[in-house]
Design a protein around this motif. Structure first.
Motif, short mmCIF file in Angstrom:
data_model
loop_
_atom_site.label_atom_id
_atom_site.label_comp_id
_atom_site.label_asym_id
_atom_site.label_seq_id
_atom_site.Cartn_x
_atom_site.Cartn_y
_atom_site.Cartn_z
N ASP A 1 -8.14 -2.67 1.32
CA ASP A 1 -7.82 -4.00 1.87
C ASP A 1 -6.38 -4.38 1.55
OD1 ASP A 1 -10.32 -4.38 3.03
OD2 ASP A 1 -11.15 -5.34 1.24
N GLN A 2 -5.96 -4.08 0.34
CA GLN A 2 -4.58 -4.37 -0.05
C GLN A 2 -3.61 -3.49 0.75
OE1 GLN A 2 -3.58 -6.93 -2.08
NE2 GLN A 2 -1.58 -6.40 -1.27
N ALA A 3 -4.00 -2.25 0.99
CA ALA A 3 -3.15 -1.36 1.80
C ALA A 3 -2.95 -1.94 3.19
CB ALA A 3 -3.77 0.03 1.89
N ILE A 4 -4.02 -2.44 3.77
CA ILE A 4 -3.91 -3.05 5.10
C ILE A 4 -2.98 -4.25 5.05
CG2 ILE A 4 -5.22 -4.36 6.84
CD1 ILE A 4 -7.53 -2.35 6.34
N ALA A 5 -3.10 -5.06 4.02
CA ALA A 5 -2.21 -6.22 3.87
C ALA A 5 -0.75 -5.78 3.81
CB ALA A 5 -2.59 -7.03 2.64
N TRP A 6 -0.47 -4.70 3.06
CA TRP A 6 0.91 -4.21 2.97
C TRP A 6 1.38 -3.62 4.30
CZ3 TRP A 6 4.02 -6.10 -0.29
CH2 TRP A 6 3.62 -6.42 -1.60
N GLU B 1 5.63 3.71 14.00
CA GLU B 1 4.99 4.36 12.85
C GLU B 1 4.23 3.34 11.99
OE1 GLU B 1 3.93 7.61 10.41
OE2 GLU B 1 4.78 7.56 12.42
N TYR B 2 4.78 2.16 11.82
CA TYR B 2 4.11 1.13 11.02
C TYR B 2 2.81 0.68 11.69
CZ TYR B 2 8.47 0.73 8.31
OH TYR B 2 9.57 0.98 7.51
N HIS B 3 2.87 0.49 13.01
CA HIS B 3 1.66 0.12 13.75
C HIS B 3 0.61 1.23 13.65
CE1 HIS B 3 2.79 -3.65 15.72
NE2 HIS B 3 4.02 -3.15 15.80
N TYR B 4 1.07 2.46 13.78
CA TYR B 4 0.18 3.61 13.70
C TYR B 4 -0.52 3.69 12.34
CZ TYR B 4 -0.91 8.64 13.23
OH TYR B 4 -1.50 9.86 12.99
N ARG B 5 0.24 3.55 11.27
CA ARG B 5 -0.35 3.63 9.92
C ARG B 5 -1.32 2.48 9.68
NH1 ARG B 5 0.28 8.77 8.31
NH2 ARG B 5 2.34 9.44 8.97
N LYS C 1 0.43 -4.58 7.16
CA LYS C 1 0.70 -5.75 8.00
C LYS C 1 2.07 -6.34 7.68
CE LYS C 1 -4.01 -7.18 9.07
NZ LYS C 1 -5.03 -8.24 8.92
N GLN C 2 2.41 -6.35 6.41
CA GLN C 2 3.75 -6.84 6.00
C GLN C 2 4.84 -5.96 6.61
OE1 GLN C 2 4.34 -9.64 5.05
NE2 GLN C 2 3.85 -10.08 2.93
N ALA C 3 4.62 -4.65 6.59
CA ALA C 3 5.60 -3.73 7.17
C ALA C 3 5.75 -3.99 8.66
CB ALA C 3 5.18 -2.28 6.93
N VAL C 4 4.64 -4.20 9.35
CA VAL C 4 4.68 -4.49 10.79
C VAL C 4 5.39 -5.82 11.05
CG1 VAL C 4 3.23 -5.13 12.77
CG2 VAL C 4 2.71 -3.07 11.44
N LYS C 5 5.12 -6.78 10.20
CA LYS C 5 5.76 -8.09 10.34
C LYS C 5 7.28 -7.97 10.15
CE LYS C 5 5.49 -12.82 8.64
NZ LYS C 5 4.85 -13.73 7.67
N GLU D 1 9.71 -0.83 2.04
CA GLU D 1 9.11 -1.20 0.75
C GLU D 1 7.63 -1.55 0.91
OE1 GLU D 1 11.95 -3.53 -2.08
OE2 GLU D 1 12.49 -4.06 0.01
N ALA D 2 7.32 -2.27 1.97
CA ALA D 2 5.92 -2.63 2.22
C ALA D 2 5.08 -1.37 2.46
CB ALA D 2 5.82 -3.58 3.41
N MET D 3 5.64 -0.41 3.16
CA MET D 3 4.92 0.85 3.39
C MET D 3 4.66 1.57 2.07
SD MET D 3 4.19 1.29 6.59
CE MET D 3 4.00 3.04 6.88
N GLN D 4 5.64 1.59 1.20
CA GLN D 4 5.47 2.24 -0.11
C GLN D 4 4.36 1.55 -0.90
OE1 GLN D 4 6.92 5.18 -0.80
NE2 GLN D 4 7.64 4.90 1.30
N LYS D 5 4.32 0.24 -0.85
CA LYS D 5 3.26 -0.52 -1.53
C LYS D 5 1.90 -0.20 -0.91
CE LYS D 5 5.62 -3.21 -4.40
NZ LYS D 5 5.39 -3.22 -5.84
N ALA D 6 1.88 -0.04 0.41
CA ALA D 6 0.63 0.29 1.09
C ALA D 6 0.12 1.64 0.61
CB ALA D 6 0.83 0.30 2.60
N TYR D 7 1.01 2.63 0.52
CA TYR D 7 0.60 3.96 0.05
C TYR D 7 0.12 3.91 -1.40
CZ TYR D 7 2.69 5.85 4.30
OH TYR D 7 2.99 6.13 5.61
#
Length: 181
Positions: free
Chosen positions: A20-25, A38-42, A27-31, A5-11
């Motif tokens: 900046d918001q994409a990066i925050a999302w 893949e999350y770290h890569y994106r 980071k949420q996915a990584v967390k 879900e966090a990745m979808q929000k990032a996209y």
């Protein structure tokens, strides 16, 4: 919220040009899923595009560690490291001519890591010119033009360095002749 879900929000944030918001999302996915390469890569890609090279490097390295056989993650990490070298070399060049040799070493490493980096080759050419090594400067600038034939700065620098080399070799020949008399 889970990682997906966090990745979808990032996209969605990327599509809205809110990086900046994409990066925050991301980071949420990584967390949520710290072992998901893949999350770290994106996240790394977004950080790199936002000139956050230190963060980009951390996450690119982590993706490559999590999936060591994945060529995409490994080559991305190499590109990030190359950009870090270019940035550091640029700082050295701004400090003055006496730091040009440090820049040359970093830029040689950068082009090994990312042989398609026109920025690395361009700066390498400029660093060589700073130490009056116009042959090496021309080789680096020629590489820029091989990669990007219409690169206007490289075209201009090539002409300038060819003139400098000609002047240098002409004055060296005159000096050698005068010494031989």
């Amino acid at each position: 919220m889970d990682g997906y879900e966090a990745m979808q929000k990032a996209y969605q944030s990327i599509l809205a040009h809110d990086f900046d918001q994409a990066i925050a999302w991301f980071k949420q996915a990584v967390k949520a899923c710290p072992d998901n390469a893949e999350y770290h890569y994106r996240l790394s890609i977004s950080c790199m595009r936002s000139s956050r090279l230190t963060e980009a490097s951390i996450h690119a390295r982590r993706a490559a560690e999590l999936e060591p056989d994945d060529d995409t993650y490994r080559s991305h990490y190499e590109r990030v490291r190359a950009r870090e070298h270019v940035a550091q070399a640029q700082n050295y060049l701004e400090e003055g001519r006496d730091r040009a040799y440090f820049s040359i070493l970093l830029l040689k490493q950068a082009v090994e890591l990312d042989p398609l980096s026109t920025d690395a080759y361009l700066l390498l050419g400029m660093a060589y010119a700073d130490v009056d090594d116009y042959r090496s400067a021309l080789r680096a600038i020629s590489e820029v033009l091989r990669l990007e034939p219409d690169h206007s700065l490289a075209i201009r620098l090539k002409q300038e360095y060819e003139q400098q080399l000609h002047q240098y070799t002409t004055s060296s020949t005159k000096f050698e002749k005068s010494e031989g008399k």
